[in-house]
Design a protein around this motif. Structure first.
Motif, short mmCIF file in Angstrom:
data_model
loop_
_atom_site.label_atom_id
_atom_site.label_comp_id
_atom_site.label_asym_id
_atom_site.label_seq_id
_atom_site.Cartn_x
_atom_site.Cartn_y
_atom_site.Cartn_z
N VAL A 1 55.44 -19.26 -31.26
CA VAL A 1 56.52 -18.31 -31.42
C VAL A 1 56.29 -17.12 -30.50
CG1 VAL A 1 57.71 -16.76 -33.00
CG2 VAL A 1 56.96 -18.99 -33.79
N ASN A 2 57.23 -16.86 -29.64
CA ASN A 2 57.16 -15.71 -28.75
C ASN A 2 58.13 -14.67 -29.27
OD1 ASN A 2 55.36 -17.01 -26.99
ND2 ASN A 2 57.06 -18.10 -26.06
N TYR A 3 57.65 -13.78 -30.08
CA TYR A 3 58.54 -12.81 -30.70
C TYR A 3 58.83 -11.67 -29.75
CZ TYR A 3 60.56 -9.40 -33.76
OH TYR A 3 61.42 -8.49 -34.31
N PRO B 1 61.06 -21.64 -32.30
CA PRO B 1 61.18 -23.10 -32.14
C PRO B 1 62.12 -23.77 -33.14
CG PRO B 1 58.88 -22.42 -32.02
CD PRO B 1 59.68 -21.21 -32.41
N LEU B 2 62.06 -23.38 -34.41
CA LEU B 2 62.92 -24.00 -35.40
C LEU B 2 64.39 -23.65 -35.14
CD1 LEU B 2 63.01 -25.82 -37.86
CD2 LEU B 2 62.63 -23.82 -39.30
N ALA B 3 64.66 -22.43 -34.73
CA ALA B 3 66.03 -22.04 -34.39
C ALA B 3 66.51 -22.82 -33.17
CB ALA B 3 66.11 -20.54 -34.14
N LEU C 1 70.42 -27.50 -31.59
CA LEU C 1 70.71 -28.83 -31.07
C LEU C 1 71.47 -29.72 -32.05
CD1 LEU C 1 67.25 -29.55 -29.40
CD2 LEU C 1 69.34 -28.69 -28.31
N LEU C 2 71.54 -29.29 -33.31
CA LEU C 2 72.23 -30.10 -34.31
C LEU C 2 73.72 -30.16 -34.02
CD1 LEU C 2 70.53 -28.92 -37.63
CD2 LEU C 2 70.14 -31.04 -36.38
N LEU D 1 62.10 -19.28 -40.57
CA LEU D 1 63.24 -19.79 -41.33
C LEU D 1 64.50 -18.95 -41.19
CD1 LEU D 1 61.44 -20.93 -44.60
CD2 LEU D 1 62.59 -22.39 -42.91
N ILE D 2 64.38 -17.64 -41.23
CA ILE D 2 65.58 -16.80 -41.19
C ILE D 2 66.36 -17.02 -39.89
CG2 ILE D 2 66.43 -14.42 -41.12
CD1 ILE D 2 64.39 -13.77 -43.31
N PRO D 3 65.73 -16.96 -38.71
CA PRO D 3 66.52 -17.23 -37.49
C PRO D 3 67.09 -18.65 -37.45
CG PRO D 3 64.41 -16.25 -36.93
CD PRO D 3 64.37 -16.55 -38.38
#
Length: 122
Positions: free
Chosen positions: A22-24, A34-36, A41-42, A103-105
């Motif tokens: 994660v590059n904040y 990464p999760l965002a 892509l969904l 999770l939030i982003p």
């Protein structure tokens, strides 16, 4: 039976690798998580109006729950001068905060995609 120490060590290693990816940048958008990125892509085009509304509701409830958790953790850690925390407890709090920061982003990205789909349907 699995060796709990090996399983825990492997889990912690995966988490440390994931958190280091994660590059904040506080001035950047959600796309540095990464999760965002994966959520972006969904394809939400298959959602019906009812499904999109339900997903929006789930996103809102999830973010609200995560914010309540952050509030609780903040209040608990603010009492650190009156309480002693074991290092394991602090490590768990750190992992929780890192997970929430992913999770939030991601949920907000999913919510944005779902809102876009909903505007097409309406």
């Amino acid at each position: 039976m699995a060796n709990i120490n090996n399983t825990t060590a492997a889990h912690e290693h995966r988490h440390s690798e994931a958190f280091s990816s994660v590059n904040y940048d506080p001035n950047a958008g959600f796309m540095h998580f990464p999760l965002a990125n994966l959520m972006s892509l969904l394809d939400c085009n298959a959602l019906t109006e009812a499904e999109a509304l339900q997903l929006l509701d789930c996103c809102d409830e999830s973010v609200a729950g995560l914010c309540q958790t952050l509030h609780f953790l903040g209040n608990t850690l603010a009492m650190a001068d009156r309480m002693e925390f074991e290092s394991k407890c602090l490590m768990q709090a750190g992992h929780s905060l890192s997970a929430i920061s992913d999770l939030i982003p991601a949920i907000m990205q999913l919510r944005e995609k779902t809102e876009t789909r909903l505007t097409i349907l309406l």
